[in-house]
Design an enzyme around this catalytic site. Structure first.
Site, mmCIF file in Angstrom:
data_model
loop_
_atom_site.group_PDB
_atom_site.id
_atom_site.type_symbol
_atom_site.label_atom_id
_atom_site.label_comp_id
_atom_site.label_asym_id
_atom_site.label_seq_id
_atom_site.Cartn_x
_atom_site.Cartn_y
_atom_site.Cartn_z
ATOM 1 N N CYS A 1 0.806 -1.225 0.000
ATOM 2 C CA CYS A 1 0.000 0.000 0.000
ATOM 3 C C CYS A 1 0.842 1.279 0.000
ATOM 4 O O CYS A 1 0.482 2.263 -0.647
ATOM 5 C CB CYS A 1 -0.982 0.005 1.168
ATOM 6 S SG CYS A 1 -0.253 -0.354 2.774
ATOM 7 N N ASP B 1 -7.496 5.589 -1.312
ATOM 8 C CA ASP B 1 -7.171 4.349 -0.618
ATOM 9 C C ASP B 1 -6.668 3.286 -1.597
ATOM 10 O O ASP B 1 -7.379 2.906 -2.515
ATOM 11 C CB ASP B 1 -8.425 3.852 0.100
ATOM 12 C CG ASP B 1 -8.149 2.717 1.071
ATOM 13 O OD1 ASP B 1 -7.005 2.230 1.090
ATOM 14 O OD2 ASP B 1 -9.073 2.326 1.806
ATOM 15 N N HIS C 1 -6.115 0.208 -0.824
ATOM 16 C CA HIS C 1 -6.479 -1.122 -0.324
ATOM 17 C C HIS C 1 -7.701 -1.685 -1.047
ATOM 18 O O HIS C 1 -8.740 -1.972 -0.450
ATOM 19 C CB HIS C 1 -6.746 -1.062 1.180
ATOM 20 C CG HIS C 1 -5.566 -0.633 1.981
ATOM 21 N ND1 HIS C 1 -5.305 0.697 2.270
ATOM 22 C CD2 HIS C 1 -4.557 -1.346 2.524
ATOM 23 C CE1 HIS C 1 -4.189 0.769 2.976
ATOM 24 N NE2 HIS C 1 -3.719 -0.447 3.150
#
Length: 471
Positions: free
Chosen positions: A110, A358, A360
């Site tokens: 990430c 994000d 993820h």
């Protein structure tokens, strides 16, 4: 035969875990994020207002990013701007990463993805300018929970089936470079077409293949020289140095006009940045096509990356206003950080909440070498928010400087932002005249110490006022 059987088991396990990660991270995104109508929203230096009054003069208390509300205020402008930023997320089923058999970065990559997003924003400023937006941004559909989970379930089944049936054949067809495409006749159409080409080319630089100039394979390979391997946790300071090396070593002629600089010990040495501006790589002339304003051949743009730590175990609240000031600047390319062990890319704020992208979310590999590869999965239609109080104190701040003249303006403006207030006794970082030749963050340090950008080198001869101190 036993070795062959073991290989097949490992392949099956790899595919299963890849599919499992896809299921796990497909739940990570929320379909709606609430915004206040009464407070401005800042996105990488631009300010948007959602306040809309009804016939009785009353104002709704909140705003949610649902489709029907995007016609109000200049919410549509905000959505188009946000969605136009490049979104780099977990991917699966790409070629094995250097030094490993991993074919996905789910669960550990990430921070590398956040670093890619910050770098992508710098390149967008360099080639297309801050006002550029993607023509298809508003047509991009929100990622709803049902779609994500259904897709993930289908991928799980397909992945297990493919494990039994053998690998799929991949296309080897490569398209002609977009740099050689012909632009339409009128100047306006030619400019729009040129920026569309830059858009596609920019995305291809971040492709998930060993040949991609700024792809995860290249970043992982550079991480090996710093003691990091595929599957390891990468901190924001390490990623800053990996990004710097990736830009410096990129061989594509389009990237010859830009380089990167990483601050040392929370100190930006002005002479080092100016030297970076004035030293084209390999004797190549550097130009910046944004707004048709070429930079002199003796100059190149510089991405300035500043690893900092805004507190001890938690972010010190005294730095909240500083962070807001930084994200209000158009030459700021965002902040990579996040929650502990969960990285994200901060691009703006509203009130006491950060707006972020994000990484993820696990998506399938896209072959960017094919003709007209799809761009949709590289753009996010759903902004997310997080309270400042949850921000991890370790982060890297990024800026884009087009020329020496721009850097002087940036330094002057940031020096005002960095002035300590009654609460902020020490600045997050400082500007100092001269070079930092006697200090090298990555030399002689263990991988653990590389996470701490404020460690002092006893060999360093340059002293500064306003050294970084934890509050």
């Amino acid at each position: 035969m036993e070795n062959k059987g073991s290989d097949e088991v490992e392949k099956m396990k790899t595919k299963f875990f890849s599919a499992w990660h896809n299921m796990k991270y497909s739940w990570a995104l929320k379909s709606k994020t609430s915004f206040s109508r009464n407070s401005p929203v800042f996105l990488l230096g631009k300010c948007y207002h959602f306040k809309v009054e009804d016939e009785d003069g009353l104002t709704d208390p909140c705003y949610e990013t649902s489709e029907e509300d995007f016609i109000l205020g200049n919410v549509e402008d905000f959505r188009k701007d946000f969605t136009s930023r490049l979104w780099l997320t977990y991917r699966e089923e790409f070629p094995p990463l250097p030094g490993s058999t991993l074919t996905s970065d789910c669960g550990w990559g990430c921070m590398l993805r956040a670093g890619q997003m910050m770098l992508a924003q710098a390149l967008m400023l360099h080639f297309m300018g801050r006002d550029w937006t993607w023509s298809e941004a508003l047509a991009l559909q929100p990622l709803d929970t049902e779609t994500r989970t259904t897709t993930a379930a289908k991928r799980l089944v397909a992945s297990l089936e493919s494990s039994l049936q053998g690998p799929h054949r991949s296309s080897s067809k490569r398209s002609q470079s977009v740099n050689q495409a012909q632009a339409p006749g009128s100047a306006e159409e030619a400019d729009a077409h040129l920026k569309d080409m830059y858009h596609s080319t920019l995305v291809s630089w971040f492709g998930d293949s060993p040949s991609a100039q700024l792809g995860i394979h290249r970043l992982v390979r550079l991480g090996l020289t710093m003691g990091k391997q595929a599957g390891d946790w990468y901190g924001p300071a390490v990623v800053a140095h990996i990004v710097k090396k990736a830009v410096e070593e990129a061989m594509d002629p389009g990237l010859a006009g830009i380089t990167a600089y990483v601050s040392q010990d929370c100190t930006v040495y002005s002479a080092d940045v100016i030297d970076s501006h004035r030293a084209p790589r390999d004797g190549q002339a550097s130009t910046s096509p944004q707004n048709n304003q070429p930079v002199p051949s003796s100059s190149r743009a510089v991405i300035i990356l500043v690893p900092v730590r805004l507190g001890g175990e938690k972010t010190n609240p005294d730095y909240f206003n500083f962070t807001k000031s930084i994200l209000s600047l158009e030459y700021c390319i965002g902040i990579i950080g996040g929650k502990p062990k969960q990285a994200c890319y901060f691009v703006g704020f509203q009130d006491d909440s950060l707006i972020y992208m994000d990484p993820h979310y696990c998506q399938s590999f896209v072959d960017v070498s094919t003709s007209d590869f799809p761009l949709q999965s590289y753009h996010c239609p759903s902004p997310k928010k997080m309270p400042f109080s949850k921000m991890d104190p370790s982060c890297t701040i990024g800026f884009y400087s087009r020329s020496v003249q721009d850097f002087e303006k940036i330094k002057q403006e940031l020096s005002k932002v960095l002035q300590p207030s009654a609460k902020e006794k020490y600045p997050a970082f400082t500007f100092v005249q001269g070079h930092g030749r006697d200090y090298d963050l990555s030399a002689g340090l263990t991988p653990e110490k590389r996470e701490w950008p404020f460690i002092r080198d006893p060999r360093r001869t340059v002293t500064t006022a306003g050294d970084f101190v934890l509050l």
